[in-house]
Design an enzyme around this catalytic site. Structure first.
Site, PDB file in Angstrom:
ATOM      1  N   ASP A  78       9.677  26.438  30.788  1.00 36.96           N
ATOM      2  CA  ASP A  78       9.231  26.326  32.096  1.00 36.96           C
ATOM      3  C   ASP A  78       8.791  27.613  32.551  1.00 36.96           C
ATOM      4  O   ASP A  78       8.881  28.786  32.273  1.00 36.96           O
ATOM      5  CB  ASP A  78      10.220  25.901  32.871  1.00 36.96           C
ATOM      6  CG  ASP A  78      11.460  26.850  33.225  1.00 36.96           C
ATOM      7  OD1 ASP A  78      12.126  27.170  32.114  1.00 36.96           O
ATOM      8  OD2 ASP A  78      12.073  26.714  34.166  1.00 36.96           O
ATOM      9  N   ASP A 115       5.604  34.769  32.013  1.00 36.76           N
ATOM     10  CA  ASP A 115       6.916  34.555  32.117  1.00 36.76           C
ATOM     11  C   ASP A 115       7.428  33.094  32.102  1.00 36.76           C
ATOM     12  O   ASP A 115       7.336  32.489  33.028  1.00 36.76           O
ATOM     13  CB  ASP A 115       7.655  35.417  33.258  1.00 36.76           C
ATOM     14  CG  ASP A 115       8.997  35.108  33.415  1.00 36.76           C
ATOM     15  OD1 ASP A 115       9.818  34.686  32.740  1.00 36.76           O
ATOM     16  OD2 ASP A 115       9.425  35.113  34.581  1.00 36.76           O
ATOM     17  N   GLU A 145      14.718  27.236  32.727  1.00 37.74           N
ATOM     18  CA  GLU A 145      15.438  28.431  32.819  1.00 37.74           C
ATOM     19  C   GLU A 145      15.156  28.892  34.525  1.00 37.74           C
ATOM     20  O   GLU A 145      16.074  29.439  35.092  1.00 37.74           O
ATOM     21  CB  GLU A 145      14.932  29.244  31.863  1.00 37.74           C
ATOM     22  CG  GLU A 145      15.588  30.906  31.852  1.00 37.74           C
ATOM     23  CD  GLU A 145      14.859  31.790  32.875  1.00 37.74           C
ATOM     24  OE1 GLU A 145      15.520  33.004  32.946  1.00 37.74           O
ATOM     25  OE2 GLU A 145      13.865  31.585  33.519  1.00 37.74           O
ATOM     26  N   GLU A 146      14.037  28.856  34.822  1.00 38.39           N
ATOM     27  CA  GLU A 146      13.581  29.494  36.172  1.00 38.39           C
ATOM     28  C   GLU A 146      14.442  28.824  37.344  1.00 38.39           C
ATOM     29  O   GLU A 146      14.451  29.282  38.418  1.00 38.39           O
ATOM     30  CB  GLU A 146      12.218  29.326  36.466  1.00 38.39           C
ATOM     31  CG  GLU A 146      11.317  30.042  35.234  1.00 38.39           C
ATOM     32  CD  GLU A 146      11.511  31.542  35.377  1.00 38.39           C
ATOM     33  OE1 GLU A 146      12.310  32.133  36.045  1.00 38.39           O
ATOM     34  OE2 GLU A 146      10.858  32.196  34.762  1.00 38.39           O
ATOM     35  N   ASP A 169      12.457  37.529  26.493  1.00 40.42           N
ATOM     36  CA  ASP A 169      11.929  37.137  27.880  1.00 40.42           C
ATOM     37  C   ASP A 169      12.057  38.595  28.668  1.00 40.42           C
ATOM     38  O   ASP A 169      12.162  38.618  29.849  1.00 40.42           O
ATOM     39  CB  ASP A 169      13.002  36.348  28.579  1.00 40.42           C
ATOM     40  CG  ASP A 169      12.547  35.580  29.989  1.00 40.42           C
ATOM     41  OD1 ASP A 169      11.542  35.807  30.171  1.00 40.42           O
ATOM     42  OD2 ASP A 169      13.310  35.041  30.667  1.00 40.42           O
ATOM     43  N   HIS A 456       6.546  35.702  38.993  1.00 46.69           N
ATOM     44  CA  HIS A 456       6.862  34.649  40.025  1.00 46.69           C
ATOM     45  C   HIS A 456       5.916  34.925  41.142  1.00 46.69           C
ATOM     46  O   HIS A 456       6.371  34.187  42.313  1.00 46.69           O
ATOM     47  CB  HIS A 456       8.333  34.929  40.387  1.00 46.69           C
ATOM     48  CG  HIS A 456       9.131  34.751  39.463  1.00 46.69           C
ATOM     49  ND1 HIS A 456      10.888  34.672  39.640  1.00 46.69           N
ATOM     50  CD2 HIS A 456       9.322  34.527  38.071  1.00 46.69           C
ATOM     51  CE1 HIS A 456      11.473  34.696  38.484  1.00 46.69           C
ATOM     52  NE2 HIS A 456      10.575  34.557  37.529  1.00 46.69           N
TER      53      HIS A 456
END
Length: 484
Positions: A78, A115, A145-146, A169, A456
C-alpha cells in the site's frame, strides 16, 4: 507507460511504473495484489496468500547458488494517499502520474508511492530477472502497512522458510537500519453541545501551505502541524473577539503531519474588522516565526454560509483549549541512540461528526515505557477536559541485534559500493520488522532503501542515482548470500 521506464536499472523502473498505474492506497490493495499473484502464477512461481492477504512468492536458486541460505525480501503493497488541494485525484481509481525532474522522480499533485513502491518494484524485479545470481528467494509482500501494519500483525506463522530477511522500506541512501520505533493509535473524543446560532456573520479560515511530511521521520524537524497551528491561532483570536465554532477539521491520514486545517467561525458583524485585523497581524507574526520552516504558510479567509447551529460557548472554548494544549511532536530523545527521537506523538486527523470532536493521534516510541508515558498524559488530558481516549493497534519496536549476520554482510558490501562507511541507524518510524520478528523470532533482519524525501506528502520524491546504488546493494547481497 511513462518516461520513468527509460531510467536505469530498467527492470526496476518498469515495475515501479506498473505499480504507479494500479491504484493501491491502504485498504484498497486487492487490485495490485491480484495482478502480482496472477503474474507469479504465469511465471510458474510458488505463490500463496495468508489469512491477512499477505503474498508469499518463492523463486528457486540460480545455478551454483543452491547451497546458500534462503533469503526473504520484503515490501508492503500500500501507499499513503495525499493530494494537493485543487488536485482532482481518486486514489481508488486513478493512476499515479510519475515524472522525471532532474535527478528525482516525482508525481503530479499527489504522493508518489515510492514509499514503499520502489522496494516493492525491486522485489518484483529480482523475481522477474534472469541475469541475477541469488539463492532461493522468498518475496513477502504485506498488506496495509501504512494504516496500522495490519498485514504484518496478521502474518501467518510457520510460512516462511528463510532465517534472513531484507526489508526494503528504508528511505536514506548510505544508511542501514537495524532497529525502529514501535507505535500505537490513540483516538481522543470530546462530546460537543450545540445551540442555535446567535450570530449574524460567519467566516471560513483555511490554514494551508505547510510542508507536512512523515510523522515519524520528520517529527524532529521544525515543520508545523496545521491542526496545532490552527488551534493556536483560534486561541489568539478568542482573546480579541467573541466567536463560536461551527466546524473544525484538519489532516487526512494518521501517519502524516497535517499540511492544512480549516475552521468555520460564527461571530457578530460588528466584530469582523477587528477579527480579520487580528488574524492578519497574527499571520504575519507566524510567517516571521516560521519563515525558514514554513515559508508558504498562509491563511485563506472566505465568507461562509451562516450556520443554523454552532458549538455552544463551553464546547467551543473547550475544543480550542484542548487542541492548544494537546502534546504533539518530540516528547523525548533517546539516551541509548545518539540523535534519534525516543518518543513522540502526532495528531494526524481532526474531524467533527455526529456531535463529537475526534482527534486521531499516532504515538511512537523506541521503548514500551515511552508509549505508556504518552498514554498517561493523554488520559490525564482527557479526564481534565471531559473527553475520552481509546488506544488500539499497539505494535512493538524492532530491537537492534549486535550479532546480526545479515547486517555485517550488508555493511561490508555497502562500504565497498559507496567508497565510504555506511551508517548503522535506528529509525523513529514504524517498520514491519518488529512485528515480523515477533512471529519469526529467529529471523535475522536488515532494512535498506534509496533516498526518498517528503514521504506521505504530495512533495514526495525519490532520488534516481540512489535507486541505482540501492539496486546494486540488493543484488550483491543476494549474490553473496551465506552458505547454509
Amino acid at each position: 507507460m511513462s518516461e520513468i521506464q527509460t531510467l536505469t536499472p530498467n527492470l526496476l523502473w518498469k515495475w515501479f511504473d506498473q505499480i504507479c498505474a494500479i491504484p493501491h492506497p491502504s485498504y484498497f490493495e486487492e487490485e495490485i495484489a491480484n495482478f502480482i499473484v496472477n503474474w507469479a502464477k504465469e511465471k510458474q512461481f510458488f505463490v500463496e496468500r495468508d489469512e491477512a492477504g499477505n503474498i508469499l512468492i518463492r523463486k528457486t536458486a540460480t545455478k551454483g547458488m543452491e547451497n546458500r541460505q534462503t533469503i526473504a525480501i520484503q515490501a508492503h503493497l500500500d501507499m499513503v494517499p495525499q493530494a494537493n488541494e485543487g488536485t482532482q485525484h481518486d486514489f481508488k481509481k486513478d493512476s499515479i502520474r510519475p515524472y522525471i525532474d532532474g535527478d528525482w522522480v516525482k508525481a503530479k499533485g499527489t504522493t508518489l508511492g515510492a514509499d514503499n513502491g520502489i522496494g516493492l518494484a525491486s522485489c518484483l524485479a529480482v523475481l522477474d530477472a534472469d541475469d541475477i545470481a541469488h539463492p532461493e528467494i522468498e518475496a513477502l509482500l504485506t498488506m496495509t502497512e501504512e494504516a496500522g501494519m495490519e498485514g504484518a500483525i496478521g502474518l501467518r506463522a510457520n510460512w516462511l522458510k528463510s532465517n534472513m530477511m531484507i526489508n526494503t522500506d528504508t528511505e536514506e541512501n548510505g544508511e542501514i537500519y537495524i532497529g525502529c520505533a514501535g507505535g500505537e493509535d490513540a483516538e481522543l473524543t470530546l462530546p460537543l453541545q450545540y445551540q442555535a446560532n446567535p450570530f449574524d456573520t460567519a467566516l471560513k479560515i483555511n490554514l494551508k501551505g505547510l510542508h507536512g511530511g512523515h510523522s515519524g521521520c520528520d517529527i524532529h524537524t521544525t515543520r508545523a502541524n496545521a491542526i496545532k497551528l490552527l488551534a493556536r491561532t483560534l486561541s489568539e483570536l478568542k482573546a480579541a473577539v467573541p466567536f463560536q465554532l461551527a466546524e473544525i477539521r484538519g489532516g487526512s491520514v494518521r501517519n502524516a503531519i497535517p499540511r492544512e486545517a480549516v475552521a468555520v467561525l460564527a461571530f457578530s458583524a460588528k466584530d469582523q474588522a477587528k477579527l480579520t485585523a487580528c488574524l492578519a497581524t497574527f499571520e504575519q507574526e507566524l510567517k516571521a516565526e516560521l519563515a525558514l520552516a514554513e515559508p508558504n504558510l498562509t491563511f485563506i479567509v472566505e465568507t461562509a454560509e451562516i450556520p443554523a447551529e454552532v458549538f455552544d460557548k463551553t464546547s467551543s472554548d473547550k475544543t480550542i483549549q484542548l487542541l492548544n494544549v494537546l502534546p504533539n511532536g518530540v516528547i523525548r530523545n533517546s539516551d541509548a541512540v545518539k540523535n534519534v527521537v525516543e518518543t513522540s506523538l502526532s495528531i494526524g486527523i481532526l474531524r467533527t461528526e455526529n456531535g463529537v470532536l475526534k482527534a486521531k493521534i499516532l504515538v511512537r516510541s523506541l521503548i514500551e515505557n515511552g508509549k505508556a508515558d504518552v498514554r498517561s498524559r493523554l488520559s490525564s488530558l482527557a479526564e481534565l477536559t471531559g473527553a475520552t481516549v481509546a488506544f488500539s493497534g499497539s505494535y512493538p519496536g524492532w530491537e537492534p541485534d549486535p550479532n546480526s549476520q545479515i547486517t555485517a554482510l550488508t555493511k561490508t558490501i555497502y562500504d565497498e559500493i559507496l567508497g565510504y562507511e555506511a551508517k548503522i541507524q535506528v529509525i523513529h518510524a514504524g517498520l514491519e520488522c518488529g512485528l515480523i520478528k515477533k512471529v519469526y523470532p529467529k529471523m535475522d533482519l536488515v532494512s535498506i532503501g534509496p533516498t526518498i524525501r517528503n514521504a506521505h506528502s504530495p512533495d514526495e520524491k525519490v532520488h534516481i542515482p540512489a535507486v541505482q546504488i540501492y539496486w546494486e546493494l540488493l543484488t550483491k547481497l543476494l549474490a553473496q548470500a551465506p552458505n547454509k
